[in-house]
Motif scaffolding. Structure first.
Motif, mmCIF file in Angstrom:
data_model
loop_
_atom_site.group_PDB
_atom_site.id
_atom_site.type_symbol
_atom_site.label_atom_id
_atom_site.label_comp_id
_atom_site.label_asym_id
_atom_site.label_seq_id
_atom_site.Cartn_x
_atom_site.Cartn_y
_atom_site.Cartn_z
ATOM 1 N N PRO A 28 0.657 -1.191 0.016
ATOM 2 C CA PRO A 28 0.176 -0.012 0.050
ATOM 3 C C PRO A 28 0.937 1.396 0.003
ATOM 4 O O PRO A 28 1.888 1.365 0.689
ATOM 5 C CB PRO A 28 -0.809 -0.177 1.258
ATOM 6 N N ASN A 76 -16.330 -4.301 0.778
ATOM 7 C CA ASN A 76 -15.249 -4.907 -0.085
ATOM 8 C C ASN A 76 -15.937 -4.905 -1.620
ATOM 9 O O ASN A 76 -17.083 -5.047 -1.845
ATOM 10 C CB ASN A 76 -14.694 -6.208 0.573
ATOM 11 N N PHE A 197 -11.634 -1.135 -3.368
ATOM 12 C CA PHE A 197 -10.540 -0.501 -2.806
ATOM 13 C C PHE A 197 -9.700 -1.253 -1.797
ATOM 14 O O PHE A 197 -9.433 -0.589 -0.629
ATOM 15 C CB PHE A 197 -11.387 0.785 -2.267
ATOM 16 N N HIS A 198 -9.363 -2.561 -2.025
ATOM 17 C CA HIS A 198 -8.315 -3.313 -1.084
ATOM 18 C C HIS A 198 -7.251 -2.613 -0.930
ATOM 19 O O HIS A 198 -6.753 -1.701 -1.972
ATOM 20 C CB HIS A 198 -8.211 -4.684 -1.793
ATOM 21 N N ALA A 199 -6.390 -2.997 0.062
ATOM 22 C CA ALA A 199 -5.122 -2.176 0.410
ATOM 23 C C ALA A 199 -4.187 -2.106 -0.542
ATOM 24 O O ALA A 199 -3.315 -1.416 -0.815
ATOM 25 C CB ALA A 199 -4.553 -3.033 1.639
ATOM 26 N N LYS A 201 -4.555 -1.749 -3.847
ATOM 27 C CA LYS A 201 -5.397 -0.780 -4.861
ATOM 28 C C LYS A 201 -4.799 0.510 -4.681
ATOM 29 O O LYS A 201 -4.465 1.017 -3.681
ATOM 30 C CB LYS A 201 -6.984 -0.717 -4.951
ATOM 31 N N ASN A 204 -7.169 3.049 -1.968
ATOM 32 C CA ASN A 204 -7.611 2.035 -1.090
ATOM 33 C C ASN A 204 -8.310 2.581 0.339
ATOM 34 O O ASN A 204 -8.073 3.792 0.907
ATOM 35 C CB ASN A 204 -6.560 1.000 -0.665
ATOM 36 N N GLU A 207 -9.982 -2.137 3.257
ATOM 37 C CA GLU A 207 -11.030 -3.045 2.474
ATOM 38 C C GLU A 207 -12.083 -2.387 2.213
ATOM 39 O O GLU A 207 -12.655 -1.245 2.963
ATOM 40 C CB GLU A 207 -11.627 -4.112 3.607
#
Ligand code: T4K
Length: 415
Positions: A28, A76, A197-199, A201, A204, A207
């Motif tokens: 991230p 998520n 928008f997970h870590a 991406k 983010n 989640e």
């Protein structure tokens, strides 16, 4: 960082790893801590922790960015897919690429829908519209196409097919925030688009996910479905779940969105450096990205041609992992290998020949905004070195001479 003098010095044969700390794919990146803590302070002062002011602000920002009327934020991306699939009443069979992250297919299976696996284009790795057309059957209720690695699918062709067969067309846009197609932002195509928008991406929320659509009625169903089935008047209007986004996640997302342009510029610089540094390594090619359209450059995707490198993708992965470079073989072995009985899983080598080949040859390298020049250089030097001594390394692996097996991702982790 130090370089090995001979191939026997590689960490996989017991030498000192190139990096002291693990170098992950899409570690991230960081946005302004001050702005994040300001938002969290506000949240604490308001004593409102879920699905509140920050989530609404986040949804408005995504709506503006993607040019759509509605954005429905969720906890998520996988749940966003499930809610969209359910709200669209998809049943029976849905055509989906096999070369995608497990979530695209698992969302269907979770809802007892049969995924019908489609092959992808060898150049872009996105779904092959010609194959979609050939897979149409009486039980087909929809198409889920994936803008893989942030590259748009052939949206025009897919839209025409969906229209002709009167089917829902959902885009899994988990990788594609910030990308464009024919000058229009990804988010406003098909019946709906789904983001993650997970870590990992570039924007983010730790989640998080979202569904974007211009369909007012669908948006109302999605909002209710994410909130136990309640509508705005607190009446249950359908089956629902708890898919709400928390305020702290929205605080993160909003903070990353403020750095949107800088993060893309940093990603692009990483991509450009890889392009330059990999150029002289024969047999390892970086996936070319469309320079006319917008792209977020979040994934550094390479394809290994073993007939040139004389060392396989999996052998390269072992060499890299030992050096603390945790490249990934997304999306090995292809989702059809997870559900072998689903249509499209049998005769895979013929029906999904491109997918099978990509699953064997794609190697995703650590990229994103938080990797620096020196680290990119180290990754590329390791690859260059491993390819140069490919035959020796391969022979040593075969003979298990001084070979330190690296406990990495076991086969099948990524379907
Ligand atoms: N559709 C598509 C096409 C997708 O690619 C995804 C998710 C979805 C739908 C579903 O969206 P979500 O439900 O996830 O919102 C990762 C991500 O977990 C997953 O979100 C992503 N796609 C997929 C492509 O990659 P894995 O299996 O690679 O493992 P993970 O998340 O444990 O670690 C990924 C890498 O990031 C590792 O190298 C470690 C590093 N990492 C991870 C985390 C969580 C960090 O450095 N820091 C972290 O905080 O799935």
């Amino acid at each position: 960082m130090h370089s090995p003098r001979s191939w026997q010095d590689l960490a996989v044969f017991g030498g000192r790893p190139l990096f002291n700390e693990p170098l992950h794919v899409n570690k991230p990146n960081l946005a302004s801590r001050d702005r994040l803590f300001e938002r969290i302070d506000g949240m604490l002062a308001r004593r409102w922790f879920s699905d509140g002011q920050l989530v609404r602000e986040f949804e408005q920002h995504i709506s503006r960015l993607t040019g759509v009327r509605h954005c429905v934020a969720t906890c998520n991306g996988t749940l966003a897919l499930e809610i969209a699939i359910r709200a669209l009443n998809l049943t029976g069979e849905v055509i989906v690429p096999s070369f995608t992250f497990a979530a695209t297919v698992q969302a269907l299976r979770w809802l007892n829908i049969t995924p019908v696996f489609c092959d992808v284009d060898p150049e872009t790795h996105t779904i092959d519209p010609g194959h979609v057309e050939r897979l149409m059957a009486p039980r087909t209720s929809g198409i889920i196409a994936v803008h893989l690695w942030g590259q748009p699918c052939d949206i025009d062709a897919l839209t025409a097919i969906a229209k002709r067969h009167r089917l829902a067309l959902v885009f899994d846009s988990a990788h594609a925030l910030g990308s464009s197609y024919r000058g229009r932002p990804i988010g406003g195509f098909g019946t709906a688009e789904v983001f993650s928008f997970h870590a990992t991406k570039f924007v983010n929320t730790a989640e998080g996910g979202a569904i974007t659509t211009d369909d007012d009625a669908l948006a109302a169903r999605l909002r209710a479905a994410r909130d136990f089935g309640f509508d705005a008047d607190d009446r249950i209007v359908g089956v629902g779940t708890n898919g709400k986004m928390s305020e702290i996640c929205a605080a993160m997302g909003l903070t990353y969105l403020e750095s949107f342009d800088e993060l893309i510029a940093a990603n692009q610089a990483t991509y450009a450096q890889y392009k330059a540094d990999l150029a002289d390594i024969k047999g390892i090619s970086l996936l070319p990205l469309d320079t006319v359209e917008k792209c977020n450059y979040q994934y550094i995707v390479t394809v290994v041609d073993e007939s040139i490198t004389r060392i396989s993708r999996d052998e390269l992965l072992q060499v890299l992992q030992a050096e603390n470079i945790f490249a990934k073989r997304y999306f090995y072995p292809g989702c059809h290998r997870m559900v072998p009985t689903a249509p499209g899983g049998e005769d895979a080598s013929e029906r999904l020949s491109v997918t099978e080949k990509l699953a064997r040859t794609v190697l995703v390298l650590p990229g994103g905004a938080s990797i620096d020049n020196r680290e990119v250089q180290g990754v590329c030097e390791t690859l260059r070195f491993a390819v140069k001594y490919g035959t020796q390394i391969r022979n040593a692996f075969a003979n298990c001479v001084g070979y330190k097996n690296v406990p990495g991702e076991g086969p099948g982790r990524h379907f």
